[in-house]
Design a protein around this motif. Structure first.
Motif, short mmCIF file in Angstrom:
data_model
loop_
_atom_site.label_atom_id
_atom_site.label_comp_id
_atom_site.label_asym_id
_atom_site.label_seq_id
_atom_site.Cartn_x
_atom_site.Cartn_y
_atom_site.Cartn_z
N LYS A 1 3.76 6.58 6.63
CA LYS A 1 2.66 7.38 6.07
C LYS A 1 1.43 7.39 6.98
O LYS A 1 0.68 8.36 6.99
CB LYS A 1 2.27 6.84 4.69
CG LYS A 1 3.41 6.80 3.67
CD LYS A 1 3.88 8.19 3.31
CE LYS A 1 4.97 8.13 2.23
NZ LYS A 1 5.44 9.48 1.87
N ARG A 2 1.18 6.34 7.72
CA ARG A 2 -0.03 6.22 8.52
C ARG A 2 0.32 6.31 10.01
O ARG A 2 1.49 6.21 10.41
CB ARG A 2 -0.70 4.87 8.21
CG ARG A 2 -1.12 4.71 6.74
CD ARG A 2 -1.43 3.26 6.44
NE ARG A 2 -2.56 2.78 7.23
CZ ARG A 2 -3.82 2.79 6.80
NH1 ARG A 2 -4.11 3.24 5.58
NH2 ARG A 2 -4.80 2.32 7.55
N PHE B 1 4.56 2.51 15.39
CA PHE B 1 5.49 1.39 15.34
C PHE B 1 6.94 1.89 15.29
O PHE B 1 7.83 1.35 15.99
CB PHE B 1 5.18 0.52 14.11
CG PHE B 1 5.97 -0.74 14.05
CD1 PHE B 1 5.54 -1.86 14.75
CD2 PHE B 1 7.14 -0.83 13.29
CE1 PHE B 1 6.27 -3.04 14.68
CE2 PHE B 1 7.86 -1.99 13.24
CZ PHE B 1 7.43 -3.11 13.93
N MET B 2 7.20 2.91 14.48
CA MET B 2 8.55 3.45 14.38
C MET B 2 9.00 4.11 15.68
O MET B 2 10.17 3.99 16.08
CB MET B 2 8.61 4.46 13.23
CG MET B 2 8.59 3.83 11.84
SD MET B 2 10.05 2.84 11.51
CE MET B 2 11.32 4.09 11.53
N ILE B 3 8.08 4.82 16.34
CA ILE B 3 8.44 5.44 17.62
C ILE B 3 8.84 4.39 18.64
O ILE B 3 9.86 4.51 19.35
CB ILE B 3 7.27 6.29 18.13
CG1 ILE B 3 7.08 7.53 17.24
CG2 ILE B 3 7.50 6.71 19.58
CD1 ILE B 3 5.80 8.27 17.51
N SER C 1 0.83 -1.21 0.00
CA SER C 1 0.00 0.00 0.00
C SER C 1 0.87 1.26 0.00
O SER C 1 0.45 2.30 -0.50
CB SER C 1 -0.94 -0.01 1.21
OG SER C 1 -0.18 -0.06 2.41
N ASP C 2 2.04 1.22 0.57
CA ASP C 2 3.00 2.34 0.51
C ASP C 2 4.40 1.76 0.58
O ASP C 2 4.60 0.55 0.67
CB ASP C 2 2.72 3.37 1.62
CG ASP C 2 2.73 2.74 3.01
OD1 ASP C 2 3.38 1.69 3.19
OD2 ASP C 2 2.08 3.27 3.92
#
Length: 726
Positions: A270-271, A277-279, A229-230
């Motif tokens: 993007k979402r 999740f990245m944090i 999706s991205d």
């Protein structure tokens, strides 16, 4: 002839039959014995197996328990890795489902076996291993470990019927056995010979499991958002390049490793789910990076500390040499010595390294390492083992460089040397001529540390000894040897006798040395006897001083008590006299008679007070004389006590006699005046005046008592000060 031949043949046949019969008996007995032994052995084995299975207890310090912990690492790590893998990667879970189910239930069986072994594992109570199964079961069932193990084995697999076989997350309770994994890793770290390497490996395993979990969660989040999706999520699996199972796992693992190590460019999220999740990953990455840096730093510092403990600190010595402008030759020599130590791993600080161990373990280690070397010394052969064990702890290793002198001729010997490795030359004063070469196992300087009387060398070195190459020696100082031999007098005499024998063979022992030694021994015994007698006399003197002091305190208390009794008698006698005088006044009242009687009574009382003062002074003089004679025996104290008692009894009798005399004198005076009839007119006034004078006399007596008490207290304090000065 035929008869005799037949008889001989028959006798030979009978002998053969007897021999065959005996052999058969021996064989039968042997077979029976073997069968019996085998039966007994098998029965004993059966009994042992039965007893072992019934009373089987595992010692947590033995090898079996350690091996079992290592075995338990595999099922625990399997559950940590595979449960999350099968939950997130459904294709992997369904493709190898029979394999996963087999491994699942095999790990469950190992969990059950671990519970059984834990029940039979003993524990220490007051330093004693408990082996009673009833106590072990009770201890395990009432502990928190039982609840944890039981929860990890709950049959949560029945939830497959509810959620489906593709949801292995129902087995998440199997991760409760993680403390068992920590115990196994801790045991391995304490037993391994390379603990620093093991710590780094353990850290890498933890990081691998963390990245693995993060990769699985990344793939599950990509599946939830939509593959492709991205750019941040996993690419579309319809693409054949990204459709294989290995490619899916390796891509997710690489992506998670990039996030945790902060290396490489990761696509921007993007979402909101991607941002969250990245944090979370970045925060975990900070902790991972800090743990890696911290653990690696600890490993490096521990390695440096180990080198500093094992070997001398070369950097400090280099700084000292530079600051004092030492020559290059000497600095190069010192550098070569340090280099030799590091290359050959020769430890110079054995005592400091083993200082953390208890004394008995240090002794065992030193005996196993150095006792064979020490037992090679001639004078220490046939010595008791306890002496050698004490001496082994006193040995200090030393390393000598090529061309370095270990000792020179004429030097005072403070230690002896035992050669462990290397070669040393006995050289002349010119340093060129070699008389002998000493190698490993030889020793020298043993005579100089024994202080043998009559030694012509006077405990000085008799030869020059130089190291040919690098030599490893053990040194034993004179102080250490004397300290140890002070506790072993028999060994001391034995060593001295051996030293004399060696000196006599070398011709270095004077004949008069033995006589002088005997004389010195006699003098020493006399001195010891005098010291013991002096100690006995000192104890007797101290005992006598204590007895004298106690008797003095008793005497002072007795004197004080007698003074109080005398004062009480003085107060009672005037009351009796007053009663008698009142009766006489009523019978013999006359003009002027009462006044004369009062004056006479006052004179009598004054005489009594003077007598008391004189007696008190005498008592003080006697107490002074007693203080002077305190250094004598205890008999003088007894005599002083008797004298004081007699004196106080005489004082009482004298006071009574004086009072009777005064009464008799008063009666005689009244009779001479002829005033037998009672007086008229002034009798009441005389009685009133008599009462006033009696009150004044009582006040005087009280003052006299107070003065006497003060004097007594002052004398007591002076006596105590006098005793303290003595």
């Amino acid at each position: 002839m035929d008869k005799t031949g037949d008889v001989s043949i028959r006798s030979n046949e009978w002998q053969r039959l007897l021999r065959w019969h005996r052999r058969q008996k021996v064989k039968d007995e042997g077979e029976d014995g073997v069968n019996k032994d085998e039966g007994k052995h098998s029965s004993n084995l059966g009994q042992k197996l039965k007893v072992n299975w019934k009373e089987w207890v595992v010692d947590p310090a033995e090898q079996f328990y350690y091996v079992w912990l290592q075995v338990m690492i595999f099922p625990i790590v399997y559950n940590w890795v595979i449960i999350i893998l099968r939950t997130c990667f459904t294709t992997i879970a369904l493709s190898y489902l029979p394999v996963w189910l087999t491994l699942d239930y095999l790990s469950d069986l190992m969990y059950m076996a671990d519970m059984i072994i834990t029940v039979h594992t003993g524990y220490l109570e007051q330093g004693i291993l408990i082996k009673d199964l009833t106590q072990l079961k009770k201890h395990y069932l009432h502990s928190k470990y039982f609840l944890r193990d039981l929860a990890s084995l709950l049959p949560t697999d029945f939830f497959y019927f509810v959620f489906g076989i593709q949801t292995p997350m129902v087995r998440i309770n199997r991760l409760l056995r993680t403390p068992r994994l920590n115990e196994a890793l801790d045991r391995m770290e304490t037993r391994t010979s390379y603990p620093n390497t093991f710590r780094i490996s353990k850290l890498m395993i933890y990081i691998f499991v963390l990245i693995h979990w993060n990769a699985c969660l990344y793939f599950a989040l990509s599946s939830y958002i939509g593959f492709g999706s991205d750019r941040w999520v996993y690419p579309n699996i319809t693409d054949p390049v990204f459709a294989s199972m290995r490619r899916q796992y390796f891509y997710c693992f690489w992506f998670s490793a990039q996030i945790f190590t902060t290396v490489g460019d990761t696509p921007l999220p993007k979402r909101e789910e991607e941002y969250l999740f990245m944090i979370a990953d970045l925060l975990i990455a900070v902790l991972v990076f800090a743990s890696i840096v911290g653990n690696v730093g600890n490993v490096i510092t521990s390695l440096r500390d180990r080198d500093n403990v094992f070997f001398p600190n070369h950097e400090l010595v280099k700084g000292y040499l530079r600051s004092h402008h030492i020559s290059k030759e000497l600095r190069q020599r010192i550098d070569n010595w340090y280099q030799h130590l590091h290359i050959n791993k020769k430890i110079m600080r054995e005592n400091e390294i083993l200082q953390q161990l208890p004394v008995h373990l240090r002794t065992v280690i030193a005996v196993s390492v150095h006792l064979p070397t020490l037992s090679k010394v001639t004078i220490f052969q046939s010595c008791e083992k306890s002496l050698l064990e004490e001496l082994v702890l006193k040995l200090t290793p030393q390393v000598f460089s090529p061309g370095e002198y270990v000792c020179r001729k004429g030097d005072v010997g403070h230690e002896m040397y035992i050669i462990k490795d290397g070669k040393l030359a006995v050289v002349a004063d010119d340093g060129v001529t070699e008389f002998a070469v000493l190698s490993g196992g030889n020793f020298f300087g043993e005579i100089s540390i024994l202080n043998i009387k009559g030694n012509k060398s006077g405990n000085r070195r008799t030869a020059n000894i130089r190291s040919i190459g690098y030599s490893d020696l053990f040194s034993l100082s004179k102080e250490d040897l004397t300290d140890v031999l002070s506790e072993f007098p028999a060994a001391k005499r034995h060593l001295e006798e051996k030293g004399r024998q060696i000196l006599t063979k070398m011709g270095m022992l004077e004949e008069s040395g033995e006589a002088e030694e005997e004389e010195t021994e006699k003098i020493e015994t006399k001195i010891k006897r005098l010291e013991s007698n002096l100690e006995v006399l000192q104890t007797k003197l101290a005992r006598l001083m204590v007895e004298l002091e106690s008797s003095n305190h008793k005497m002072q208390a007795r004197v004080k008590q007698l003074e109080w009794e005398v004062a009480a008698l003085d107060t009672q006698l005037p009351e009796r006299e007053d009663g008698q005088d009142g009766e006489e006044r009523e019978q013999e009242r006359g003009e002027g008679v009462g006044r004369e009687v009062v004056w006479e009574r006052e004179e009598a009382e004054g005489e009594e007070e003077e007598d008391l003062e004189a007696k008190v002074k005498k008592q003080e003089q006697r107490e002074d004389s007693n203080d002077i004679t305190k250094e004598g025996d205890g008999e003088s104290t007894k005599s002083t006590k008797e004298d004081v008692d007699n004196m106080m009894e005489g004082n009482k009798r004298g006071d009574l006699d004086n009072q009777e005399k005064t009464r008799g004198d008063d009666r005689e005076k009244n009779r001479e005046k002829g005033d037998d009839r009672p007086g008229k007119g002034d009798g009441a006034e005389i009685v009133h005046e008599n009462k006033k004078k009696e009150k004044e006399s009582e006040e005087k007596r009280e003052k006299a008592k107070e003065d006497s008490e003060k004097k007594g207290a002052g004398e007591k304090d002076e006596g105590q000060e006098h005793e303290k000065r003595k």
